[in-house]
Scaffold this motif. Structure first.
Motif, PDB file in Angstrom:
ATOM      1  N   LYS A 159       0.834  -1.207   0.000  1.00  0.00           N
ATOM      2  CA  LYS A 159       0.000   0.000   0.000  1.00  0.00           C
ATOM      3  C   LYS A 159       0.869   1.259   0.000  1.00  0.00           C
ATOM      4  CE  LYS A 159      -3.936   2.145   2.344  1.00  0.00           C
ATOM      5  NZ  LYS A 159      -4.886   2.037   3.480  1.00  0.00           N
ATOM      6  N   LEU A 160       1.944   1.237   0.789  1.00  0.00           N
ATOM      7  CA  LEU A 160       2.877   2.373   0.812  1.00  0.00           C
ATOM      8  C   LEU A 160       3.572   2.531  -0.534  1.00  0.00           C
ATOM      9  CD1 LEU A 160       4.407   1.870   4.364  1.00  0.00           C
ATOM     10  CD2 LEU A 160       3.124   3.874   3.608  1.00  0.00           C
ATOM     11  N   LYS A 167       2.138   9.611  -5.722  1.00  0.00           N
ATOM     12  CA  LYS A 167       2.749  10.892  -5.335  1.00  0.00           C
ATOM     13  C   LYS A 167       4.081  11.163  -6.014  1.00  0.00           C
ATOM     14  CE  LYS A 167       0.678  10.796  -0.697  1.00  0.00           C
ATOM     15  NZ  LYS A 167       0.972  10.771   0.758  1.00  0.00           N
ATOM     16  N   GLN A 168       4.538  10.230  -6.839  1.00  0.00           N
ATOM     17  CA  GLN A 168       5.880  10.340  -7.435  1.00  0.00           C
ATOM     18  C   GLN A 168       6.111  11.699  -8.088  1.00  0.00           C
ATOM     19  OE1 GLN A 168       6.690   7.405 -10.388  1.00  0.00           O
ATOM     20  NE2 GLN A 168       8.888   7.724 -10.372  1.00  0.00           N
ATOM     21  N   SER A 169       7.135  12.388  -7.615  1.00  0.00           N
ATOM     22  CA  SER A 169       7.516  13.700  -8.135  1.00  0.00           C
ATOM     23  C   SER A 169       8.929  13.999  -7.641  1.00  0.00           C
ATOM     24  CB  SER A 169       6.557  14.793  -7.631  1.00  0.00           C
ATOM     25  OG  SER A 169       6.665  14.945  -6.227  1.00  0.00           O
ATOM     26  N   PHE A 170       9.526  15.061  -8.129  1.00  0.00           N
ATOM     27  CA  PHE A 170      10.872  15.423  -7.706  1.00  0.00           C
ATOM     28  C   PHE A 170      10.916  15.693  -6.204  1.00  0.00           C
ATOM     29  CE2 PHE A 170      14.004  18.784  -6.765  1.00  0.00           C
ATOM     30  CZ  PHE A 170      15.164  18.082  -7.051  1.00  0.00           C
ATOM     31  N   MET A 171       9.968  16.486  -5.705  1.00  0.00           N
ATOM     32  CA  MET A 171       9.976  16.847  -4.292  1.00  0.00           C
ATOM     33  C   MET A 171       9.696  15.640  -3.397  1.00  0.00           C
ATOM     34  SD  MET A 171      11.033  19.836  -4.122  1.00  0.00           S
ATOM     35  CE  MET A 171      10.924  19.899  -2.337  1.00  0.00           C
ATOM     36  N   PHE A 172       8.829  14.729  -3.867  1.00  0.00           N
ATOM     37  CA  PHE A 172       8.545  13.536  -3.060  1.00  0.00           C
ATOM     38  C   PHE A 172       9.763  12.623  -3.020  1.00  0.00           C
ATOM     39  CE2 PHE A 172       6.202   9.522  -2.047  1.00  0.00           C
ATOM     40  CZ  PHE A 172       5.660   9.958  -0.840  1.00  0.00           C
ATOM     41  N   ASP A 173      10.494  12.533  -4.123  1.00  0.00           N
ATOM     42  CA  ASP A 173      11.729  11.746  -4.149  1.00  0.00           C
ATOM     43  C   ASP A 173      12.768  12.349  -3.207  1.00  0.00           C
ATOM     44  OD1 ASP A 173      10.697   9.923  -5.876  1.00  0.00           O
ATOM     45  OD2 ASP A 173      11.945  10.456  -7.592  1.00  0.00           O
ATOM     46  N   VAL A 174      12.840  13.671  -3.162  1.00  0.00           N
ATOM     47  CA  VAL A 174      13.764  14.353  -2.250  1.00  0.00           C
ATOM     48  C   VAL A 174      13.397  14.032  -0.801  1.00  0.00           C
ATOM     49  CG1 VAL A 174      14.491  16.611  -1.361  1.00  0.00           C
ATOM     50  CG2 VAL A 174      14.349  16.236  -3.826  1.00  0.00           C
ATOM     51  N   LYS A 175      12.096  14.023  -0.515  1.00  0.00           N
ATOM     52  CA  LYS A 175      11.617  13.681   0.830  1.00  0.00           C
ATOM     53  C   LYS A 175      12.027  12.262   1.207  1.00  0.00           C
ATOM     54  CE  LYS A 175       7.370  13.551   3.607  1.00  0.00           C
ATOM     55  NZ  LYS A 175       5.908  13.834   3.614  1.00  0.00           N
ATOM     56  N   CYS A 176      11.870  11.322   0.280  1.00  0.00           N
ATOM     57  CA  CYS A 176      12.261   9.927   0.530  1.00  0.00           C
ATOM     58  C   CYS A 176      13.770   9.805   0.717  1.00  0.00           C
ATOM     59  CB  CYS A 176      11.816   9.029  -0.624  1.00  0.00           C
ATOM     60  SG  CYS A 176      10.032   8.807  -0.765  1.00  0.00           S
ATOM     61  N   PHE A 177      14.523  10.562  -0.065  1.00  0.00           N
ATOM     62  CA  PHE A 177      15.983  10.500  -0.005  1.00  0.00           C
ATOM     63  C   PHE A 177      16.501  10.929   1.357  1.00  0.00           C
ATOM     64  CE2 PHE A 177      20.211  12.373  -0.574  1.00  0.00           C
ATOM     65  CZ  PHE A 177      20.878  11.357  -1.232  1.00  0.00           C
ATOM     66  N   PHE A 178      16.052  12.090   1.827  1.00  0.00           N
ATOM     67  CA  PHE A 178      16.528  12.590   3.114  1.00  0.00           C
ATOM     68  C   PHE A 178      15.915  11.805   4.274  1.00  0.00           C
ATOM     69  CE2 PHE A 178      17.661  16.269   0.463  1.00  0.00           C
ATOM     70  CZ  PHE A 178      18.975  16.444   0.890  1.00  0.00           C
TER      71      PHE A 178
END
Length: 205
Positions: A159-160, A167-178
């Motif tokens: 589900k996650l 939600k896949q986007s540049f900012m969401f990827d940045v959130k996952c990265f940090f």
């Protein structure tokens, strides 16, 4: 535009830079693994890629060579007995995942995305089908990894992964990265053989 072109460009550039910068650490870990136990430095395993195609994921070997093959850690009766001394540190710090930089360079993986399932993890693959999570490139880390990792039940993890797809986007990827950096420092969700530990302990997301 981001999903089709920019994400791949970022993956390639960052993984290439990462491989160059981390090369001294690679060499030290290779030497440690070789001296710690018999067997190869790297561990290859068939995993599920985008659109359920197969590829060989690369990891630093963290288990003894007599460990049952193609079996998820949580399905081993006593996973701790199979993990090497070096492997315990590598798994706790997630340094065993570093060779996947090569998978990213080859275009088989992305930096951020659902963690690639084992080819025989039919339950996880089927759950991800419900959310379209098998139709994106798997990642070195992802939304599920910073929200429970080994503690998650299969359905919760899928589900996650589905949330990530939406939600896949540049900012969401940045959130996952940090978020991953913070999780690694804190060793959040690392439980050997621990799929479902969150449910057992009555935790909630």
């Amino acid at each position: 535009m981001y999903k089709r072109y920019i994400k791949r460009w970022i993956d390639f550039v960052m993984s290439l830079i990462g491989l160059i910068i981390l090369s001294p650490i690679f060499l030290i870990l290779c030497l440690w693994i070789k001296l710690d136990s018999k067997g190869p430095i790297f561990f290859k395993q068939k995993r599920i890629g985008i659109h359920k195609t197969n590829f060989n994921i690369l990891k630093f070997r963290t288990m003894y060579i007599d460990t049952p093959k193609d079996m998820p850690t949580h399905m081993l009766k006593n996973p701790e007995m199979y993990i090497t001394r070096a492997g315990k540190f590598l798994r706790k710090t997630s340094l065993d995942e570093l060779p996947q930089i090569i998978n990213i360079l080859k275009g088989e993986m992305s930096i951020i995305g659902p963690r690639p399932a084992l080819w025989n993890q039919d339950d996880l693959i089927a759950e991800r089908d419900k959310y379209g999570a098998n139709d994106v490139k798997p990642g070195l880390t992802g939304w599920a990894q910073i929200n429970g990792r080994d503690e998650l039940e299969i359905d919760v993890k899928a589900k996650l992964d589905g949330e990530y797809v939406k939600k896949q986007s540049f900012m969401f990827d940045v959130k996952c990265f940090f978020g991953t950096i913070i999780s690694v420092i804190k060793s959040d969700g690392v439980v050997e053989g621990g799929t479902g530990e969150m449910k057992k302990e009555g935790k909630s997301l």
